[in-house]
Design a protein around this motif. Sequence first.
Motif, PDB file in Angstrom:
ATOM      1  N   ILE A  16      19.121  51.049 -13.625  1.00 26.17           N
ATOM      2  CA  ILE A  16      19.426  50.856 -12.200  1.00 26.17           C
ATOM      3  C   ILE A  16      19.732  52.186 -11.533  1.00 26.17           C
ATOM      4  O   ILE A  16      19.268  52.453 -10.424  1.00 26.17           O
ATOM      5  CB  ILE A  16      20.595  49.855 -12.032  1.00 26.17           C
ATOM      6  N   LEU A  17      20.506  53.046 -12.203  1.00 25.33           N
ATOM      7  CA  LEU A  17      20.814  54.357 -11.644  1.00 25.33           C
ATOM      8  C   LEU A  17      19.561  55.213 -11.487  1.00 25.33           C
ATOM      9  O   LEU A  17      19.420  55.951 -10.508  1.00 25.33           O
ATOM     10  CB  LEU A  17      21.841  55.086 -12.504  1.00 25.33           C
ATOM     11  N   LEU A  18      18.639  55.126 -12.442  1.00 28.43           N
ATOM     12  CA  LEU A  18      17.400  55.890 -12.346  1.00 28.43           C
ATOM     13  C   LEU A  18      16.515  55.387 -11.209  1.00 28.43           C
ATOM     14  O   LEU A  18      15.881  56.168 -10.505  1.00 28.43           O
ATOM     15  CB  LEU A  18      16.633  55.843 -13.669  1.00 28.43           C
ATOM     16  N   GLY A  23      23.249  57.789  -4.732  1.00 26.54           N
ATOM     17  CA  GLY A  23      23.440  57.807  -3.284  1.00 26.54           C
ATOM     18  C   GLY A  23      23.175  56.454  -2.658  1.00 26.54           C
ATOM     19  O   GLY A  23      23.932  55.982  -1.808  1.00 26.54           O
ATOM     20  N   LYS A  24      22.095  55.823  -3.051  1.00 27.48           N
ATOM     21  CA  LYS A  24      21.762  54.514  -2.490  1.00 27.48           C
ATOM     22  C   LYS A  24      22.781  53.467  -2.919  1.00 27.48           C
ATOM     23  O   LYS A  24      23.134  52.587  -2.138  1.00 27.48           O
ATOM     24  CB  LYS A  24      20.367  54.089  -2.927  1.00 27.48           C
ATOM     25  N   LEU A  25      23.246  53.551  -4.146  1.00 30.38           N
ATOM     26  CA  LEU A  25      24.210  52.557  -4.626  1.00 30.38           C
ATOM     27  C   LEU A  25      25.540  52.658  -3.886  1.00 30.38           C
ATOM     28  O   LEU A  25      26.155  51.643  -3.571  1.00 30.38           O
ATOM     29  CB  LEU A  25      24.422  52.696  -6.132  1.00 30.38           C
ATOM     30  N   THR A  26      25.982  53.887  -3.584  1.00 27.43           N
ATOM     31  CA  THR A  26      27.242  54.018  -2.844  1.00 27.43           C
ATOM     32  C   THR A  26      27.087  53.527  -1.412  1.00 27.43           C
ATOM     33  O   THR A  26      28.002  52.920  -0.855  1.00 27.43           O
ATOM     34  CB  THR A  26      27.743  55.471  -2.847  1.00 27.43           C
ATOM     35  N   ASP A  31      28.065  49.505   2.794  1.00 25.43           N
ATOM     36  CA  ASP A  31      27.449  48.588   3.745  1.00 25.43           C
ATOM     37  C   ASP A  31      27.896  47.152   3.490  1.00 25.43           C
ATOM     38  O   ASP A  31      28.142  46.396   4.431  1.00 25.43           O
ATOM     39  CB  ASP A  31      25.925  48.668   3.672  1.00 25.43           C
ATOM     40  N   LEU A  32      28.003  46.796   2.231  1.00 20.57           N
ATOM     41  CA  LEU A  32      28.461  45.454   1.888  1.00 20.57           C
ATOM     42  C   LEU A  32      29.918  45.259   2.324  1.00 20.57           C
ATOM     43  O   LEU A  32      30.272  44.218   2.885  1.00 20.57           O
ATOM     44  CB  LEU A  32      28.325  45.216   0.378  1.00 20.57           C
TER      45      LEU A  32
END
Length: 81
Positions: A16-18, A23-26, A31-32
């Motif tokens: 998932i991190l790859l 950046g997108k995960l944070t 946003d959530l």
Amino acid sequence: MGLDSIWHWAILLIIILLVFGTGKLTRVGSDLGNAVKGFKKAMQGDEDEEKRKAQEKLQADPPPSENTQANQNQRDSSESK
């Protein structure tokens, strides 16, 4: 061989991190969080708005008092003369 092993979770996290990057995960997390806050605020706003409308209606339509009706009757009788 289910998803109960720590190694399966570690490999899944690395994939998932790859794919998404940190950046997108944070951004997804913030946003959530903002979406949940906005939803709670909107739900509170609906209740506050209903209370405000009820209060405005009470202020706009005061119940007629006996003095008001007596004055109205006097006006009606003087107008009919």
